[in-house]
Motif scaffolding. Structure first.
Motif, short mmCIF file in Angstrom:
data_model
loop_
_atom_site.label_atom_id
_atom_site.label_comp_id
_atom_site.label_asym_id
_atom_site.label_seq_id
_atom_site.Cartn_x
_atom_site.Cartn_y
_atom_site.Cartn_z
N LEU A 40 0.85 -1.19 0.00
CA LEU A 40 0.00 0.00 0.00
C LEU A 40 0.89 1.24 0.00
O LEU A 40 1.84 1.33 0.79
N PHE A 41 0.57 2.17 -0.88
CA PHE A 41 1.33 3.42 -0.98
C PHE A 41 0.43 4.61 -0.66
O PHE A 41 -0.78 4.57 -0.92
N ASP A 42 1.03 5.65 -0.11
CA ASP A 42 0.34 6.92 0.09
C ASP A 42 0.32 7.67 -1.23
O ASP A 42 1.37 7.90 -1.85
N ILE A 43 -0.86 8.05 -1.68
CA ILE A 43 -1.00 8.66 -3.01
C ILE A 43 -0.26 10.00 -3.08
O ILE A 43 0.45 10.29 -4.06
N LYS A 44 -0.39 10.82 -2.06
CA LYS A 44 0.19 12.16 -2.10
C LYS A 44 1.71 12.14 -1.98
O LYS A 44 2.43 12.77 -2.75
N SER A 45 2.22 11.42 -0.99
CA SER A 45 3.66 11.43 -0.73
C SER A 45 4.43 10.44 -1.58
O SER A 45 5.63 10.58 -1.78
N GLY A 46 3.74 9.38 -2.04
CA GLY A 46 4.44 8.32 -2.76
C GLY A 46 5.19 7.36 -1.86
O GLY A 46 5.95 6.51 -2.33
N ASN A 47 4.97 7.48 -0.54
CA ASN A 47 5.68 6.62 0.41
C ASN A 47 5.02 5.25 0.52
O ASN A 47 3.80 5.11 0.37
N ASN A 48 5.83 4.25 0.79
CA ASN A 48 5.36 2.90 1.01
C ASN A 48 4.84 2.78 2.44
O ASN A 48 5.62 2.88 3.40
#
Length: 462
Positions: free
Chosen positions: A262-270
């Motif tokens: 799962l990734f954060d859409i805004k930050s691109g972080n995993n």
């Protein structure tokens, strides 16, 4: 798998195309015919083909078809269905003739009233992905569908003969298997899959072509693209390609391991990564894993969906049987691949019991639903089964560790699925009932069939 999640290659992202772009592209590509594709509830690709001159009208009004003729779709009095093109899925079919070039697009299915059709497998995946998008998340999946290449039948039966004699990662500077696999990779790359590696698998005639992970909807589209492309190119070489889970007795079957994150859409972080954790997993990742383990027996009815699937899920052939998770341990149902320093985005959970006979839209839908149930209920993952070969434990030892096992048959998995409200809610009542109805019919057909084994075993001895 040599993970796409750690590749430095430039990502081939989903084409950003609208209707205007699509009209321009088909003209530039000199496309003559367009295949409007969707799947039935079982995952079979269906196609409505049309001359390209009708494209503008179809983009405006959709394309009508008879849904009552498609497995799991509509009753006869509800037969009219409408296809709406997803322009971003456009790809030219590289094996089509130059003078009658064809392309394909995937479509979403709508009712005559203009509402999304409840029985559309692609629509079910889009619905659950919308739920996590509302949380600011996206699900990435890297599926690994394995397949066999068999010599064409000589008309004297259906028992398959492997195409080659290679083994796991075997190399040959020039043989038929390499030639065919190279042609497959070229065709898949031309269709927009970011192919990373292709290699021989463990069994005779068995192969795997890995492509870069993508958002779950794109990944499901890619699985279907790979399957029918492999079949088309194999046929050109006089071969039969099969994604059957266990086509040959006594050797490894074909799985479709799914690497998930799962990734954060805004930050691109995993969102799976936590630098402070021993396994580099976040609390969210642990709950994700716990949810899939909790629902594993019911998940089997969708991710391992055929009678034949349960002939793969047996000890001794590297397929998972027991429900647990571990770091690197390939006998576990969920494996956490080795972490490499600085590659935080590569942290993922590999679910190992799906197989390529599944409908990828339905499989990814229920996989995510199970995981979300774990997250929403803050489930705690059981102790990791590191450094334990689960195949070598007896039942008492497994019981002591709290390790249960997957269903042993399609019927057993369907009974688990029937009573699972989380997965039913994710699929929706219409699709859930249609799927179960089709699968129970498959089980009954198998149950009543007299097999070669029974004739050999009992004809003279009974």
């Amino acid at each position: 798998m040599i993970s796409g999640q750690t590749s430095n290659k430039k990502i081939k992202r989903r084409n950003k195309m609208d209707n205007k772009d699509l009209l321009k592209r088909v003209k530039e590509d000199n496309v003559k015919f367009l295949s409007l594709q969707f799947t039935d509830v079982m995952g079979a690709v269906k196609s409505v083909d049309m001359p390209i001159r009708h494209l503008e009208d179809v983009l405006k009004d959709g394309a009508w078809f008879d849904g009552s003729s498609v497995e799991g779709f509509a009753r006869i009095q509800e037969s009219d269905m409408r296809l709406k093109i997803d322009p971003e899925t456009y790809a030219v079919l590289p094996w089509s003739a130059t003078d009658s070039k064809r392309a394909r697009v995937f479509c979403d299915i709508y009712t005559p009233g203009g509402d999304p059709f409840d029985g559309d497998p692609r629509g079910a995946l889009k619905r659950i992905l919308k739920k996590i998008a509302d949380r600011g998340w996206k699900l990435n999946i890297g599926p690994e569908p394995e397949f066999f290449l068999f010599k064409a039948s000589d008309g004297n039966g259906v028992h398959p003969v492997p195409h080659d004699t290679g083994g796991y990662f075997d190399f040959s500077s020039f043989d038929e298997a390499v030639v065919v696999r190279t042609a497959l990779m070229e065709a898949l790359d031309a269709m927009g899959l970011d192919v990373e590696v292709g290699h021989h698998e463990v069994a005779l005639g068995q192969h795997e072509i890995d492509f870069r992970y993508a958002d779950a909807l794109k990944a499901a589209d890619n699985v279907l693209t790979l399957k029918y492309t492999v079949k088309a190119i194999a046929a050109q070489h006089g071969l039969t390609a099969s994604f059957m889970p266990k086509p040959v007795y006594g050797i490894n079957g074909s799985g479709m391991h799914c690497h998930q994150s799962l990734f954060d859409i805004k930050s691109g972080n995993n969102l799976f990564f936590d630098a402070k954790d021993e396994a580099h997993l976040s609390p969210l990742a642990y709950s994700f894993i716990a949810g899939q383990l909790e629902h594993a027996r019911a998940l089997a009815g969708v991710v391992a969906p055929t009678v034949n699937s349960y002939k793969r899920l047996v000890p001794g052939y590297e397929a998972p049987v027991y429900i647990g998770w571990a770091q690197q341990n390939r006998s576990a149902l969920i494996r956490i691949p080795r972490y490499t320093e600085g590659r935080d985005k590569a942290v993922r959970a590999e679910l190992r019991f799906p197989d390529p006979s599944s409908n990828p839209y339905l499989a990814f839908t229920v996989m995510l639903a199970a995981a979300l149930d774990g997250i929403d209920k803050n489930m705690k993952a059981p102790k990791a089964l590191n450094n334990i070969n689960l195949y070598h434990l007896d039942k008492a030892e497994r019981t002591k560790l709290g390790v249960t096992e997957l269903p042993g048959s399609l019927a057993e998995s369907l009974k688990e699925l029937e009573k699972n409200e989380v997965l039913k809610s994710a699929l929706g009542e219409y699709l859930f009932e249609a799927y179960l109805r089709a699968k129970w019919e498959e089980w009954d057909e198998f149950r009543l069939r007299v097999t070669d084994y029974e004739i050999t075993k009992y004809l003279e001895t009974a």
